[in-house]
Motif scaffolding. Structure first.
Motif, PDB file in Angstrom:
ATOM      1  N   PHE A 189       0.864  -1.189   0.000  1.00 10.10           N
ATOM      2  CA  PHE A 189       0.000   0.000   0.000  1.00 10.10           C
ATOM      3  C   PHE A 189       0.895   1.232   0.000  1.00 10.10           C
ATOM      4  CE2 PHE A 189      -2.999   3.116   1.976  1.00 10.10           C
ATOM      5  CZ  PHE A 189      -3.913   3.105   0.935  1.00 10.10           C
ATOM      6  N   LEU A 241       0.670   7.581   8.079  1.00 13.74           N
ATOM      7  CA  LEU A 241       0.834   6.198   7.634  1.00 13.74           C
ATOM      8  C   LEU A 241       2.077   6.047   6.761  1.00 13.74           C
ATOM      9  CD1 LEU A 241      -0.694   3.384   7.536  1.00 13.74           C
ATOM     10  CD2 LEU A 241      -1.482   4.103   5.270  1.00 13.74           C
ATOM     11  N   ARG A 289       3.007  -6.157   3.479  1.00 17.02           N
ATOM     12  CA  ARG A 289       2.199  -6.111   4.700  1.00 17.02           C
ATOM     13  C   ARG A 289       1.292  -7.327   4.738  1.00 17.02           C
ATOM     14  NH1 ARG A 289      -2.815  -1.774   3.586  1.00 17.02           N
ATOM     15  NH2 ARG A 289      -3.592  -2.840   1.732  1.00 17.02           N
ATOM     16  N   ALA A 307      -3.893  -2.635  -2.983  1.00 15.60           N
ATOM     17  CA  ALA A 307      -4.850  -2.030  -2.059  1.00 15.60           C
ATOM     18  C   ALA A 307      -6.002  -3.017  -1.914  1.00 15.60           C
ATOM     19  CB  ALA A 307      -5.375  -0.695  -2.578  1.00 15.60           C
ATOM     20  N   LEU A 308      -6.694  -2.929  -0.798  1.00 13.60           N
ATOM     21  CA  LEU A 308      -7.854  -3.804  -0.633  1.00 13.60           C
ATOM     22  C   LEU A 308      -8.917  -3.474  -1.682  1.00 13.60           C
ATOM     23  CD1 LEU A 308      -9.087  -6.096   0.986  1.00 13.60           C
ATOM     24  CD2 LEU A 308      -9.773  -4.443   2.729  1.00 13.60           C
ATOM     25  N   GLN A 309      -8.941  -2.213  -2.133  1.00 12.56           N
ATOM     26  CA  GLN A 309      -9.885  -1.826  -3.184  1.00 12.56           C
ATOM     27  C   GLN A 309      -9.650  -2.664  -4.443  1.00 12.56           C
ATOM     28  OE1 GLN A 309      -8.333   0.237  -1.065  1.00 12.56           O
ATOM     29  NE2 GLN A 309      -9.378   2.194  -0.842  1.00 12.56           N
ATOM     30  N   ASN A 351     -10.924  -3.804   6.534  1.00 15.31           N
ATOM     31  CA  ASN A 351      -9.475  -4.017   6.474  1.00 15.31           C
ATOM     32  C   ASN A 351      -8.998  -4.312   7.899  1.00 15.31           C
ATOM     33  OD1 ASN A 351      -6.804  -4.073   5.833  1.00 15.31           O
ATOM     34  ND2 ASN A 351      -6.714  -2.034   4.919  1.00 15.31           N
ATOM     35  N   HIS A 378      -6.490  -4.506  10.182  1.00 14.43           N
ATOM     36  CA  HIS A 378      -5.103  -4.043  10.204  1.00 14.43           C
ATOM     37  C   HIS A 378      -4.224  -4.904  11.111  1.00 14.43           C
ATOM     38  CE1 HIS A 378      -6.518  -0.561   8.046  1.00 14.43           C
ATOM     39  NE2 HIS A 378      -7.337  -0.241   9.030  1.00 14.43           N
ATOM     40  N   ILE A 380     -13.889  -1.121   3.092  1.00 14.57           N
ATOM     41  CA  ILE A 380     -13.843  -0.942   1.644  1.00 14.57           C
ATOM     42  C   ILE A 380     -15.066  -1.645   1.068  1.00 14.57           C
ATOM     43  CG2 ILE A 380     -12.401  -1.220  -0.412  1.00 14.57           C
ATOM     44  CD1 ILE A 380     -11.036   0.356   1.941  1.00 14.57           C
TER      45      ILE A 380
HETATM   46  O1  LIG Z   1      -5.843  -1.300   1.123  1.00 11.06           O
HETATM   47  C1  LIG Z   1      -5.934  -0.213   1.714  1.00 11.06           C
HETATM   48  N1  LIG Z   1      -6.766   0.750   1.231  1.00 11.06           N
HETATM   49  C2  LIG Z   1      -6.908   1.976   1.836  1.00 11.06           C
HETATM   50  O2  LIG Z   1      -7.683   2.839   1.350  1.00 11.06           O
HETATM   51  C3  LIG Z   1      -6.155   2.202   3.011  1.00 11.06           C
HETATM   52  N2  LIG Z   1      -6.063   3.264   3.843  1.00 11.06           N
HETATM   53  C4  LIG Z   1      -5.192   2.922   4.828  1.00 11.06           C
HETATM   54  O3  LIG Z   1      -4.873   3.656   5.796  1.00 11.06           O
HETATM   55  N3  LIG Z   1      -4.711   1.664   4.625  1.00 11.06           N
HETATM   56  C5  LIG Z   1      -5.308   1.186   3.493  1.00 11.06           C
HETATM   57  N4  LIG Z   1      -5.216   0.011   2.845  1.00 11.06           N
END
Ligand SMILES: O=c1[nH]c(=O)c2[nH]c(=O)[nH]c2[nH]1
Length: 285
Positions: A154, A165, A171, A208-210, A236, A238, A266
């Protein structure tokens, strides 16, 4: 003037969420624990006068759990709990008894490499809308917990004055999949859709999870011709790498703190080109 006395008392850090990844050439081994520590001893003064001289902070107890995971690994929860309990009593004269309780959450390998599924807790759902428009079936799955120990990055995101961040090229990615899918034809076997979700999560290299969400929805549409659209709600979950440098230890992606909240959420719909949602069908994530 009545007098009161202090009865039995104990204190400690409860529910330390520890995820330990043993990175072996033959696939990663994951240990997911909830560790609670309770200590007893010469602790009356802290209650009666506020004198903390005999108090080992609960924060220190938490740090010890993470540091021990790195130093000694977690062969078994009984051995790990015993090592911790003995440590607190042996090293602090004011502490006479320690109780360490560990819950272990079982995970099942999805593939032979990096992807796992947490066992239990998964629910399958079906919602049928029936009216003058006919019958619409919305099937789904909730609480399907998946995790990859690597193949997730990410970075490249917006930054402003409040951004702290750190960008990451490696990760843990974990989510509890809540998915619903709508079929054009009514009843369908949910298993292929569920399998497609798991498979896409496992084999998609994630930026990204998106992106993973879109890959998962697309895989369902690809594998299940009668599915018209898929709605996904992916928390997500974390996992933060614990900073062990204050204890003289490195942490090569091995010891994580699994945070339960807040979490990113998401959500999105993936559908076939031109698919329209009947207005009668109200989606619930
Ligand atoms: O996959 C992610 N998408 C996000 O939009 C996001 N925002 C974040 O803080 N970590 C992550 N991880």
């Amino acid at each position: 003037m009545p007098t009161f006395e202090l009865g039995p008392n104990q204190y400690g850090k409860a529910e330390i969420r520890l995820v330990h990844v043993e990175r072996t050439g033959a696939g990663d081994r994951l240990t997911d624990l909830n560790v609670s520590v309770a200590l007893r001893g010469d602790l009356a003064a802290s209650h009666l006068t506020g004198d903390n001289a005999a108090v080992l902070p609960t924060d220190t107890q938490k740090n010890t759990v993470y540091a021990f995971a790195r130093q000694f690994g977690i062969a078994g929860i009984e051995a790990f709990a015993t090592r911790l309990a003995e440590h607190f009593v042996a090293t602090q004269p004011s502490i006479h008894e320690a109780r360490v309780t560990i819950e272990r959450y079982p995970w099942i390998d999805v593939d032979s490499r990096h992807c796992l599924r947490r066992s239990g807790g998964e629910v399958h759902t079906a919602t049928v809308h029936h009216g003058h428009y006919g019958t619409q079936v919305v099937a789904g799955v909730a609480g399907l917990v998946l995790l990859k120990t690597t193949d997730s990055e990410f970075h490249g995101y917006l930054k402003d004055r409040y951004t702290t961040l750190a960008e990451t090229r490696d990760r843990i990615l974990a989510t509890s999949v809540n998915a619903t899918w709508r079929t054009a034809t009514g009843f369908t076997d949910p298993e292929p859709a569920r399998a497609a979700l798991v498979e896409a999560f496992a084999d998609t290299y994630s930026h990204a999870l998106q992106q993973t969400l879109f890959a998962m929805g697309s895989r369902v549409l690809d594998r299940c011709p009668d599915v018209v659209e898929v709605k996904l709600s992916l928390p997500n979950r974390h996992h933060f790498l614990v900073d062990l440098t204050p204890f003289g230890l490195d942490n090569p992606n091995e010891v994580y703190y699994a945070a339960d909240r807040p979490y990113g959420l998401i959500e999105g719909v993936v559908r076939r080109d031109g698919a329209t949602i009947p207005p009668e069908v109200t989606w619930t994530f």
